[in-house]
Design a protein around this motif. Structure first.
Motif, short mmCIF file in Angstrom:
data_model
loop_
_atom_site.label_atom_id
_atom_site.label_comp_id
_atom_site.label_asym_id
_atom_site.label_seq_id
_atom_site.Cartn_x
_atom_site.Cartn_y
_atom_site.Cartn_z
N TYR A 135 -5.12 -2.98 -14.26
CA TYR A 135 -4.27 -2.97 -13.07
C TYR A 135 -5.05 -3.11 -11.76
O TYR A 135 -4.49 -3.50 -10.75
CB TYR A 135 -3.44 -1.68 -13.02
CG TYR A 135 -2.40 -1.59 -14.09
CD1 TYR A 135 -1.18 -2.25 -13.95
CD2 TYR A 135 -2.63 -0.87 -15.25
CE1 TYR A 135 -0.23 -2.20 -14.95
CE2 TYR A 135 -1.68 -0.80 -16.26
CZ TYR A 135 -0.48 -1.47 -16.10
OH TYR A 135 0.46 -1.40 -17.07
N GLY A 175 12.02 6.33 -11.87
CA GLY A 175 11.81 6.73 -13.26
C GLY A 175 10.69 6.02 -13.98
O GLY A 175 10.63 6.04 -15.20
N ILE A 176 9.81 5.38 -13.23
CA ILE A 176 8.67 4.73 -13.89
C ILE A 176 7.44 5.61 -13.75
O ILE A 176 7.16 6.12 -12.66
CB ILE A 176 8.38 3.34 -13.27
CG1 ILE A 176 9.60 2.44 -13.42
CG2 ILE A 176 7.15 2.71 -13.91
CD1 ILE A 176 9.47 1.13 -12.69
N ASN A 177 6.74 5.77 -14.84
CA ASN A 177 5.51 6.53 -14.80
C ASN A 177 4.37 5.57 -14.50
O ASN A 177 3.91 4.84 -15.37
CB ASN A 177 5.31 7.23 -16.15
CG ASN A 177 4.48 8.48 -15.98
OD1 ASN A 177 3.90 8.69 -14.90
ND2 ASN A 177 4.41 9.29 -17.00
N GLY A 178 3.94 5.53 -13.22
CA GLY A 178 2.95 4.54 -12.81
C GLY A 178 1.60 4.73 -13.48
O GLY A 178 1.25 5.84 -13.87
N ASN A 196 2.76 5.47 -6.80
CA ASN A 196 3.26 6.13 -8.00
C ASN A 196 4.41 7.09 -7.69
O ASN A 196 5.32 7.25 -8.51
CB ASN A 196 2.13 6.84 -8.73
CG ASN A 196 1.36 5.87 -9.61
OD1 ASN A 196 1.78 4.71 -9.76
ND2 ASN A 196 0.25 6.31 -10.17
N LEU A 245 7.38 4.88 -7.58
CA LEU A 245 7.78 4.45 -8.92
C LEU A 245 8.48 5.59 -9.65
O LEU A 245 9.42 5.37 -10.41
CB LEU A 245 6.55 3.99 -9.71
CG LEU A 245 5.96 2.65 -9.27
CD1 LEU A 245 4.68 2.35 -10.03
CD2 LEU A 245 6.97 1.52 -9.45
N GLU A 246 8.00 6.80 -9.38
CA GLU A 246 8.61 7.96 -10.02
C GLU A 246 10.09 8.10 -9.64
O GLU A 246 10.91 8.48 -10.45
CB GLU A 246 7.86 9.22 -9.60
CG GLU A 246 7.62 10.22 -10.71
CD GLU A 246 6.58 11.23 -10.27
OE1 GLU A 246 7.00 12.24 -9.70
OE2 GLU A 246 5.37 10.98 -10.47
#
Lengths: 297, 297
Positions: free
Chosen positions: B154, B142-145, B135, B138-139
């Motif tokens: 998941y 810019g992705i909020n895992g 995560n 991913l951050e």
């Protein structure tokens, strides 16, 4: 005469060759870039665990950097003594089970492989086919009756259910690996020895085994790794914490819901991986050839 | 006649450890578990014959059994092909003579040799933590895992990734297979100006088909049997919401947490039949896509 038009054919060939070499160099460079990135992704998780084992607890999560900002050794001694029973005991237990299993596997599987590869006897093809079929059987299918039997024998909570089966050539992979290797050795060796009056056991012990060190070593290494890693067997048969092997001890770290000692958990995980890693470093060639030869997992 | 006896004597003498193991630890338990699958048995009281009840319950009313099948099939269907594609892809990049191939091969194989360890399963659980490495990565983009392990949508994918990450063994087997393809075939194709894609499907795939088949069968059986990863990552129960209820995890809990040995034996037999069925399908289908060198004559 226009020299440009009537260029030496050798000249053209060289230009073409050079262009090809240049293309090859560029594609090699691209390959290296791809391979370096891919292998970094592959080993990043392992490096992250190694790095985390040297970080104080509050710096492990939310951090991608591999280099600890605050370096500490403390996770190792604290993790070692972090439970009611010291990790020294768990390592000793694991080593005990593993060493005996390796010995059992090497002796019993080489016996079996010698019979299949070098001796003639009635029903050989049938037995060999049955042996290969056991590769397909999930451990879970034989586990319950085995457990009940060992329970009735009073072997549960001892190491016997983990060790005794290893002396009965239970792993068809090792047999197959050795059969493949034994078959490559020249038949004349056995025949000459037979004429000299050697018994089959003497041939096995004095000729086949010494010539098959690579195959024996490969089987021994895999036997070590698999027994060292074995989780289901100890999970079923060992109930007393002081008898636990390393995987069960690591699981205790993992299943404490209130766990906050991540650094210690990772430190002990790293220690548990160390023997396998060292084996891999030292015996890489044997391991890789063993897999290519027999398709070990 | 005496020679016949002596010959068989030697063969069977060497075969004895395996024969004992085969009868007591393989065939015996398989038959015993078939018998137990028609009984109700909790280890404390003797088994009680209940006919087909275990099976009618399993296929008729047991929702968790259906869930376990669904989880396991999903895992096999995604993990096995993805693993083989990665293995073949990397093997092909490594195959065509590249510098430091030994180092790359070792790095790609390292996760596989360490991957059987509980330490790696524990690491995986922490990588996919809500504020774990994945995560954090991913951050960065810019992705909020998601909460990987707490979210049933998941959780299974973390195990698929864990399996694919360990593509080392099939990669090594593919490498050995690629080495065996005569280089002249590719050179001839170059002269005919066949594209790389064409070469892959016209030369590599058909000539590698036996190796692909071998890896497919082996990995499929392994995937059906896989246990420790799901057990550790789900905390032993198949949680969250049974999304990690691998067949083997369900079987283990039925047998050793709830002591429903009869029902667990029925589950074990069904697993054995499932694996046998899928292996048989693979062998049957291989007639149409796998051709061995010797057959072509």
């Amino acid at each position: 005469m226009d020299t440009a038009l009537t260029a030496d054919p050798r000249e053209i060939a060289r230009t073409l060759r050079e262009a090809k070499a240049k293309r090859a160099r560029r594609s090699a460079l691209l390959k290296h870039i791809f391979l370096i990135c891919a292998s970094l992704i592959m080993i990043y998780p392992l490096l992250w665990m190694l790095a985390s084992s040297f970080k104080p607890n509050n710096q492990i999560f939310g951090q991608l950097s591999l280099w600890p900002r605050e370096f500490t050794w403390q996770n190792y001694p604290e993790g070692w003594n972090g439970m009611a029973v010291s990790f020294g005991t768990f390592f000793k237990n694991s080593l005990f089970v593993t060493v005996l299993s390796v010995i059992g596997n090497v002796i019993s599987c080489s016996f079996t492989a010698y019979a299949f590869a070098r001796l003639e006897f009635t029903g050989k093809r049938l037995w060999f086919a049955l042996m290969m079929m056991t590769l397909m059987i999930p451990y879970h299918v034989v586990l319950i009756p085995q457990y009940i039997t060992f329970l009735q024998l009073g072997w549960v909570n001892t190491y016997l259910p983990l060790i005794v089966p290893q002396f009965l050539a239970g792993d068809a992979f090792f047999i197959f690996l050795m059969v493949q290797f034994f078959r490559q050795l020249p038949r004349e060796l056995d025949e000459a020895a037979m004429i000299d009056g050697c018994s089959p056991f003497k041939i096995y012990w004095a000729i086949i085994m010494p010539l098959s060190i690579p195959a024996i070593a490969t089987a021994a290494i895999f036997s070590f790794i698999w027994t060292w890693d074995d989780f289901l067997g100890p999970l079923v048969y060992l109930n007393d914490v002081k008898d636990y092997t390393v995987p069960l001890a690591l699981r205790m770290f993992n299943s404490q819901d209130s766990v906050t000692q991540y650094g210690q958990m990772f430190a002990m995980s790293i220690l548990s991986l160390l023997p396998i890693f060292l084996f891999f470093l030292i015996f890489q060639r044997l391991i890789i050839r063993g897999i290519a030869m027999s398709g070990l997992k | 006649m005496t020679k016949f006896i002596r010959k068989n004597l030697a063969g069977y003498a060497f075969l004895t450890p395996w024969l004992i193991g085969f009868l007591l630890l393989a065939i015996g338990p398989i038959l015993a578990s078939l018998y137990l699958s028609f009984t109700k048995y909790n280890v404390i009281n003797p088994p009680r014959w209940i006919g087909l009840d275990n099976y009618t319950y399993m296929f008729g009313r047991d929702a968790r059994f259906r869930k376990a099948l669904q989880v396991t099939f999903t895992f096999v269907a995604f993990a096995v092909p993805a693993k083989l594609i990665f293995a073949l892809g990397v093997a092909m990049v490594l195959d065509k003579g590249i510098r430091a191939i030994g180092l790359y091969r070792a790095l790609f194989y390292l996760p596989s040799i360490l991957g059987g360890s509980i330490a790696v399963a524990i690491l995986w659980r922490q990588l996919f933590n809500a504020d774990g490495v994945i995560n954090s990565l991913l951050e960065l983009v810019g992705i909020n895992g998601p909460y990987w392990l707490a979210d049933p949508n998941y959780s299974l994918w973390t195990l698929v990734v864990l399996a694919v990450w360990q593509f080392g063994s099939p990669m090594l087997i593919f490498l050995a297979g690629l080495r065996a393809i005569p280089q002249e075939l590719y050179e001839a194709a170059e002269i005919d100006a066949a594209s790389k894609v064409k070469q892959f499907f016209a030369i590599t795939v058909p000539l590698l088909a036996p190796v692909i088949f071998f890896n497919l069968v082996l990995q499929m059986i392994e995937a059906f049997k896989s246990f420790s990863g799901a057990f550790i990552i789900s905390g032993g129960s198949g949680a969250p919401l049974d999304s990690l209820l691998f067949y083997t995890v369900y079987l283990f809990n039925e047998a050793f947490s709830f002591l429903r040995m009869g029902y667990a034996s029925a589950l074990a037999w069904v697993l054995l039949l499932i694996i046998a069925l899928f292996t048989a399908i693979a062998f049957w289908s291989s007639k149409y896509w796998v051709h061995y060198e010797s057959e072509r004559g």
